[in-house]
Design a protein around this motif. Structure first.
Motif, PDB file in Angstrom:
ATOM      1  N   ALA A 142       0.828  -1.201   0.000  1.00 34.84           N
ATOM      2  CA  ALA A 142       0.000   0.000   0.000  1.00 34.84           C
ATOM      3  C   ALA A 142       0.869   1.261   0.000  1.00 34.84           C
ATOM      4  CB  ALA A 142      -0.930  -0.006   1.205  1.00 34.84           C
ATOM      5  N   ARG A 143       1.958   1.232   0.778  1.00 34.69           N
ATOM      6  CA  ARG A 143       2.850   2.391   0.849  1.00 34.69           C
ATOM      7  C   ARG A 143       3.519   2.639  -0.503  1.00 34.69           C
ATOM      8  NH1 ARG A 143       8.062   2.360   1.560  1.00 34.69           N
ATOM      9  NH2 ARG A 143       8.074   0.227   2.376  1.00 34.69           N
ATOM     10  N   LEU A 155       1.791   8.653 -14.858  1.00 38.08           N
ATOM     11  CA  LEU A 155       2.323   8.573 -13.501  1.00 38.08           C
ATOM     12  C   LEU A 155       1.299   9.045 -12.480  1.00 38.08           C
ATOM     13  CD1 LEU A 155       4.667   8.215 -11.480  1.00 38.08           C
ATOM     14  CD2 LEU A 155       5.414  10.538 -12.086  1.00 38.08           C
ATOM     15  N   ALA A 156       1.070   8.207 -11.475  1.00 41.04           N
ATOM     16  CA  ALA A 156       0.141   8.537 -10.394  1.00 41.04           C
ATOM     17  C   ALA A 156       0.859   8.401  -9.062  1.00 41.04           C
ATOM     18  CB  ALA A 156      -1.082   7.617 -10.451  1.00 41.04           C
ATOM     19  N   GLY A 157       0.120   8.592  -7.991  1.00 38.01           N
ATOM     20  CA  GLY A 157       0.701   8.526  -6.660  1.00 38.01           C
ATOM     21  C   GLY A 157       1.269   9.874  -6.240  1.00 38.01           C
ATOM     22  N   ARG A 158       1.929   9.895  -5.081  1.00 40.30           N
ATOM     23  CA  ARG A 158       2.447  11.153  -4.545  1.00 40.30           C
ATOM     24  C   ARG A 158       3.413  11.822  -5.513  1.00 40.30           C
ATOM     25  NH1 ARG A 158       6.556  13.420  -1.309  1.00 40.30           N
ATOM     26  NH2 ARG A 158       7.863  11.561  -1.551  1.00 40.30           N
ATOM     27  N   CYS A 211      -6.083  14.125 -14.146  1.00 36.62           N
ATOM     28  CA  CYS A 211      -6.682  12.848 -13.743  1.00 36.62           C
ATOM     29  C   CYS A 211      -6.657  12.814 -12.225  1.00 36.62           C
ATOM     30  CB  CYS A 211      -5.877  11.687 -14.332  1.00 36.62           C
ATOM     31  SG  CYS A 211      -6.528  10.042 -13.944  1.00 36.62           S
ATOM     32  N   LEU A 212      -7.831  12.809 -11.613  1.00 39.76           N
ATOM     33  CA  LEU A 212      -7.900  12.832 -10.158  1.00 39.76           C
ATOM     34  C   LEU A 212      -7.353  11.536  -9.585  1.00 39.76           C
ATOM     35  CD1 LEU A 212      -8.836  14.413  -7.654  1.00 39.76           C
ATOM     36  CD2 LEU A 212     -11.024  13.204  -7.846  1.00 39.76           C
ATOM     37  N   ASP A 213      -6.314  11.651  -8.762  1.00 39.14           N
ATOM     38  CA  ASP A 213      -5.671  10.486  -8.169  1.00 39.14           C
ATOM     39  C   ASP A 213      -6.576   9.907  -7.091  1.00 39.14           C
ATOM     40  OD1 ASP A 213      -2.451   9.522  -7.972  1.00 39.14           O
ATOM     41  OD2 ASP A 213      -3.743   8.978  -6.304  1.00 39.14           O
ATOM     42  N   TRP A 214      -6.922   8.619  -7.205  1.00 37.31           N
ATOM     43  CA  TRP A 214      -7.909   8.043  -6.286  1.00 37.31           C
ATOM     44  C   TRP A 214      -7.346   7.817  -4.895  1.00 37.31           C
ATOM     45  CZ3 TRP A 214      -7.431   3.091  -4.136  1.00 37.31           C
ATOM     46  CH2 TRP A 214      -6.482   2.256  -4.705  1.00 37.31           C
ATOM     47  N   LEU A 215      -6.021   7.839  -4.733  1.00 38.22           N
ATOM     48  CA  LEU A 215      -5.423   7.739  -3.398  1.00 38.22           C
ATOM     49  C   LEU A 215      -5.121   9.111  -2.816  1.00 38.22           C
ATOM     50  CD1 LEU A 215      -2.970   4.704  -3.732  1.00 38.22           C
ATOM     51  CD2 LEU A 215      -4.988   4.858  -2.276  1.00 38.22           C
ATOM     52  N   GLU A 216      -4.523   9.986  -3.616  1.00 31.48           N
ATOM     53  CA  GLU A 216      -4.139  11.304  -3.126  1.00 31.48           C
ATOM     54  C   GLU A 216      -5.298  12.293  -3.126  1.00 31.48           C
ATOM     55  OE1 GLU A 216      -1.002  12.377  -1.965  1.00 31.48           O
ATOM     56  OE2 GLU A 216      -0.740  10.201  -1.878  1.00 31.48           O
ATOM     57  N   ARG A 217      -6.341  12.014  -3.918  1.00 34.57           N
ATOM     58  CA  ARG A 217      -7.499  12.899  -4.056  1.00 34.57           C
ATOM     59  C   ARG A 217      -7.101  14.259  -4.612  1.00 34.57           C
ATOM     60  NH1 ARG A 217     -11.729   9.348  -3.849  1.00 34.57           N
ATOM     61  NH2 ARG A 217     -11.291   7.807  -2.244  1.00 34.57           N
ATOM     62  N   VAL A 240      11.772   3.420 -11.683  1.00 37.79           N
ATOM     63  CA  VAL A 240      11.980   2.019 -12.043  1.00 37.79           C
ATOM     64  C   VAL A 240      10.831   1.193 -11.481  1.00 37.79           C
ATOM     65  CG1 VAL A 240      14.496   2.202 -12.172  1.00 37.79           C
ATOM     66  CG2 VAL A 240      13.410   1.631  -9.991  1.00 37.79           C
ATOM     67  N   ARG A 241      10.509   0.117 -12.182  1.00 42.13           N
ATOM     68  CA  ARG A 241       9.444  -0.763 -11.737  1.00 42.13           C
ATOM     69  C   ARG A 241       9.973  -1.700 -10.650  1.00 42.13           C
ATOM     70  NH1 ARG A 241       5.138  -0.176 -15.175  1.00 42.13           N
ATOM     71  NH2 ARG A 241       5.598   0.572 -17.286  1.00 42.13           N
ATOM     72  N   GLY A 242       9.101  -2.025  -9.705  1.00 41.82           N
ATOM     73  CA  GLY A 242       9.466  -2.935  -8.635  1.00 41.82           C
ATOM     74  C   GLY A 242       8.753  -4.263  -8.774  1.00 41.82           C
ATOM     75  N   THR A 243       8.721  -5.023  -7.700  1.00 40.46           N
ATOM     76  CA  THR A 243       8.087  -6.336  -7.719  1.00 40.46           C
ATOM     77  C   THR A 243       6.593  -6.257  -7.454  1.00 40.46           C
ATOM     78  OG1 THR A 243       8.646  -6.626  -5.380  1.00 40.46           O
ATOM     79  CG2 THR A 243      10.207  -7.488  -6.999  1.00 40.46           C
ATOM     80  N   VAL A 244       6.134  -5.148  -6.887  1.00 36.37           N
ATOM     81  CA  VAL A 244       4.699  -4.964  -6.639  1.00 36.37           C
ATOM     82  C   VAL A 244       4.053  -4.453  -7.919  1.00 36.37           C
ATOM     83  CG1 VAL A 244       2.966  -3.713  -5.308  1.00 36.37           C
ATOM     84  CG2 VAL A 244       5.065  -4.498  -4.204  1.00 36.37           C
ATOM     85  N   PRO A 245       3.028  -5.132  -8.454  1.00 32.84           N
ATOM     86  CA  PRO A 245       2.391  -4.682  -9.688  1.00 32.84           C
ATOM     87  C   PRO A 245       1.968  -3.221  -9.599  1.00 32.84           C
ATOM     88  CG  PRO A 245       1.565  -6.840  -9.083  1.00 32.84           C
ATOM     89  CD  PRO A 245       2.405  -6.372  -7.931  1.00 32.84           C
TER      90      PRO A 245
END
Length: 268
Positions: A142-143, A155-158, A211-217, A240-245
């Protein structure tokens, strides 16, 4: 491949377990006296909604928000279903126009049918509840998703929200109804990143919608321009991409570069 339709409308009168009430007759596929809720020429959203409503199919579609094509086996593992069940679900999603398939030899890879499907899933995410976090592993996932992730091909997220805020704050994007306007200074900054703005303008999709970020609002940059920016950030390995999808990791070079070119100040 045999493909079946997943048309899960309300059961028609006369189907097993749904016989018409005594004394009623069927007219045009419905019982006499039953309200006709269909409006000619209106959009028929029930079949699409039914496809998304299944938990396994929803998990597969959410995984494909990564923007990459995934094999049926990978999607089966993500959804927690057997390979034959996954194939059945994917056939329905394919038939319903929500995914496309790419064949490479004997392998088949699935991806979302396009940005409209991705945008629909993101909108649904905004009005949906959150999956409960019950372990340290889930807490870490989640983090990571909240920090930076791909929203289909942008790109989304913080990190995405901070980049959007910096573009607006520095006068490189101007918010407007129906999308954002790119200024001359914005085009110069994106050119320094390696984005060919004129080529992006010719893409057959919206240029720069927020695009309204559904986590950051809060909004991040979407559309053709958002896709081009993410592509360059990945190419430079600033992300870079990690192991979490879907999760992305901002590198030290990315933190420095985004601060230098765009004025992102809060990416510590």
């Amino acid at each position: 491949m045999s493909v079946t339709h997943d048309r899960t409308h309300a059961a028609l009168p006369g189907a097993a377990g749904n016989a018409p009430e005594p004394g009623t007759a069927e007219i045009g596929g419905r019982a006499e006296g039953a309200p006709n809720t269909e409006v000619a020429g209106d959009a028929d959203i029930a079949p699409v909604a039914a496809l998304i409503a299944d938990a396994a199919r929803a998990a597969m579609l959410t995984a494909l928000l990564d923007g990459r094509a995934l094999a049926a086996g990978e999607l089966a593992a993500i959804a927690g279903v057997s390979a034959p069940t996954a194939s059945s679900h994917l056939a329905r999603l394919l038939d319903g126009g929500l995914v496309t398939v790419v064949k490479q030899g004997r392998h088949r890879y699935y991806r979302l049918a396009g940005p409209d499907v991705a945008r629909t899933l993101e909108v649904l995410a905004r009005i949906s509840g959150r999956v409960a976090v019950r372990s340290l592993r889930q807490s870490r996932q989640a983090r990571l998703l909240r920090e930076a992730r791909s929203c289909y091909d942008h790109l989304a997220g913080r990190v995405g929200v901070e980049l959007y805020d910096a573009l607006v704050r520095e006068g490189r994007l101007v918010e407007a109804d129906g999308g954002c306007l790119l200024t001359a200074s914005g085009a110069e900054a994106l050119a320094e990143l390696g984005v060919d703005v004129e080529q992006v303008r010719r893409a057959r999709r919206r240029f720069a919608p927020d695009c309204l970020d559904w986590l950051e609002r809060r909004p991040h940059l979407g559309g053709a321009l958002g896709a081009a920016v993410l592509d360059r950030l990945l190419a430079r390995e600033w992300l870079v991409r990690g192991t979490v999808p879907r999760a992305l990791r901002l590198t030290g070079a990315g933190r420095e570069g985004l601060g230098r070119i765009f004025g992102c100040k809060d990416l510590t």
